[in-house]
Design a protein around this motif. Sequence first.
Motif, PDB file in Angstrom:
ATOM      1  N   PRO A  53       1.010  -1.129   0.003  1.00 48.39           N
ATOM      2  CA  PRO A  53       0.108   0.023  -0.131  1.00 48.39           C
ATOM      3  C   PRO A  53       0.775   1.052   0.102  1.00 48.39           C
ATOM      4  N   ALA A  54       0.342   2.247  -0.531  1.00 44.07           N
ATOM      5  CA  ALA A  54       1.069   3.571  -0.542  1.00 44.07           C
ATOM      6  C   ALA A  54       1.886   3.902   0.734  1.00 44.07           C
ATOM      7  N   GLU A  55       1.095   3.454   1.743  1.00 40.15           N
ATOM      8  CA  GLU A  55       1.786   4.013   3.105  1.00 40.15           C
ATOM      9  C   GLU A  55       2.969   3.573   3.438  1.00 40.15           C
ATOM     10  N   GLN A  56       3.289   2.151   2.906  1.00 43.08           N
ATOM     11  CA  GLN A  56       4.585   1.334   2.987  1.00 43.08           C
ATOM     12  C   GLN A  56       5.475   1.598   1.922  1.00 43.08           C
ATOM     13  N   ALA A  57       5.291   2.809   1.202  1.00 43.18           N
ATOM     14  CA  ALA A  57       6.634   2.962   0.290  1.00 43.18           C
ATOM     15  C   ALA A  57       7.771   3.093   0.652  1.00 43.18           C
ATOM     16  N   ALA A  58       8.121   3.693   2.015  1.00 46.58           N
ATOM     17  CA  ALA A  58       9.359   3.719   2.499  1.00 46.58           C
ATOM     18  C   ALA A  58       9.934   2.175   2.802  1.00 46.58           C
ATOM     19  N   GLU A  59       9.183   1.226   2.885  1.00 41.72           N
ATOM     20  CA  GLU A  59       9.636  -0.022   3.131  1.00 41.72           C
ATOM     21  C   GLU A  59       9.871  -0.665   1.784  1.00 41.72           C
ATOM     22  N   ALA A  60       9.185  -0.542   0.810  1.00 36.90           N
ATOM     23  CA  ALA A  60       9.406  -0.795  -0.643  1.00 36.90           C
ATOM     24  C   ALA A  60      10.708  -0.284  -1.088  1.00 36.90           C
ATOM     25  N   HIS A  61      11.049   1.037  -0.832  1.00 33.34           N
ATOM     26  CA  HIS A  61      12.419   1.566  -1.137  1.00 33.34           C
ATOM     27  C   HIS A  61      13.477   0.991  -0.434  1.00 33.34           C
ATOM     28  N   ARG A  62      13.270   0.553   0.831  1.00 34.66           N
ATOM     29  CA  ARG A  62      14.408   0.020   1.472  1.00 34.66           C
ATOM     30  C   ARG A  62      14.666  -1.457   0.584  1.00 34.66           C
ATOM     31  N   LEU A  63      13.722  -1.901   0.272  1.00 31.07           N
ATOM     32  CA  LEU A  63      13.944  -3.407  -0.185  1.00 31.07           C
ATOM     33  C   LEU A  63      14.666  -3.181  -1.446  1.00 31.07           C
ATOM     34  N   LEU A  64      14.268  -2.232  -2.099  1.00 20.47           N
ATOM     35  CA  LEU A  64      14.918  -2.021  -3.546  1.00 20.47           C
ATOM     36  C   LEU A  64      16.196  -1.632  -3.336  1.00 20.47           C
ATOM     37  N   ALA A  65      16.505  -0.735  -2.571  1.00 26.70           N
ATOM     38  CA  ALA A  65      17.894  -0.247  -2.313  1.00 26.70           C
ATOM     39  C   ALA A  65      18.798  -1.441  -1.810  1.00 26.70           C
ATOM     40  N   ALA A  66      18.188  -2.162  -0.978  1.00 26.01           N
ATOM     41  CA  ALA A  66      18.944  -3.316  -0.437  1.00 26.01           C
ATOM     42  C   ALA A  66      19.568  -4.264  -1.524  1.00 26.01           C
ATOM     43  N   GLY A  67      18.777  -4.363  -2.656  1.00 22.97           N
ATOM     44  CA  GLY A  67      19.130  -5.017  -3.759  1.00 22.97           C
ATOM     45  C   GLY A  67      18.487  -6.646  -3.634  1.00 22.97           C
ATOM     46  N   GLY A  68      18.775  -7.580  -4.776  1.00 17.43           N
ATOM     47  CA  GLY A  68      18.341  -8.689  -4.711  1.00 17.43           C
ATOM     48  C   GLY A  68      16.877  -8.975  -4.991  1.00 17.43           C
ATOM     49  N   VAL A  69      15.906  -8.022  -5.231  1.00 15.55           N
ATOM     50  CA  VAL A  69      14.749  -8.161  -5.387  1.00 15.55           C
ATOM     51  C   VAL A  69      14.317  -8.431  -6.907  1.00 15.55           C
ATOM     52  N   ARG A  70      13.793  -9.730  -7.020  1.00 14.36           N
ATOM     53  CA  ARG A  70      13.545 -10.340  -8.438  1.00 14.36           C
ATOM     54  C   ARG A  70      12.093 -10.014  -8.734  1.00 14.36           C
ATOM     55  N   GLY A  71      11.778  -9.082  -9.587  1.00 15.69           N
ATOM     56  CA  GLY A  71      10.484  -8.539 -10.031  1.00 15.69           C
ATOM     57  C   GLY A  71      10.259  -7.213  -9.613  1.00 15.69           C
ATOM     58  N   ARG A  72       9.408  -6.765  -9.680  1.00 11.72           N
ATOM     59  CA  ARG A  72       8.924  -5.335  -9.626  1.00 11.72           C
ATOM     60  C   ARG A  72       8.228  -5.125  -8.158  1.00 11.72           C
ATOM     61  N   LEU A  73       8.594  -4.128  -7.478  1.00  9.54           N
ATOM     62  CA  LEU A  73       8.075  -3.653  -6.237  1.00  9.54           C
ATOM     63  C   LEU A  73       6.751  -2.615  -6.644  1.00  9.54           C
ATOM     64  N   VAL A  74       5.451  -2.872  -6.402  1.00  8.79           N
ATOM     65  CA  VAL A  74       4.451  -2.318  -7.033  1.00  8.79           C
ATOM     66  C   VAL A  74       3.827  -1.465  -5.633  1.00  8.79           C
TER      67      VAL A  74
END
Length: 77
Positions: A53-74
């Motif tokens: 959900p939009a309220e968890q954008a910071a968490e999504a950004h942290r996961l993306l910055a950490a690397g290793g995500v296979r696929g898109r974070l929506v």
Amino acid sequence: MVTLRGYDGPGERGIVCEPILVFRYARERAELDRLRQQVEDGRITLRVARTFPAEQAAEAHRLLAAGGVRGRLVLTF
């Protein structure tokens, strides 16, 4: 954050928007129709790693910055 429609955002809370403009393809109706058909036929798929959900954008950004995500974070709004 990457956008496809030229939105550059206000840059609040340290969020950086990197616009990717695809003006040339915006006028390529036949190419866009071909791409749409490939998606509808299942020949092209989008791998979604996780939806937030939009309220968890910071968490999504942290996961993306950490690397290793296979696929898109929506983010859903």
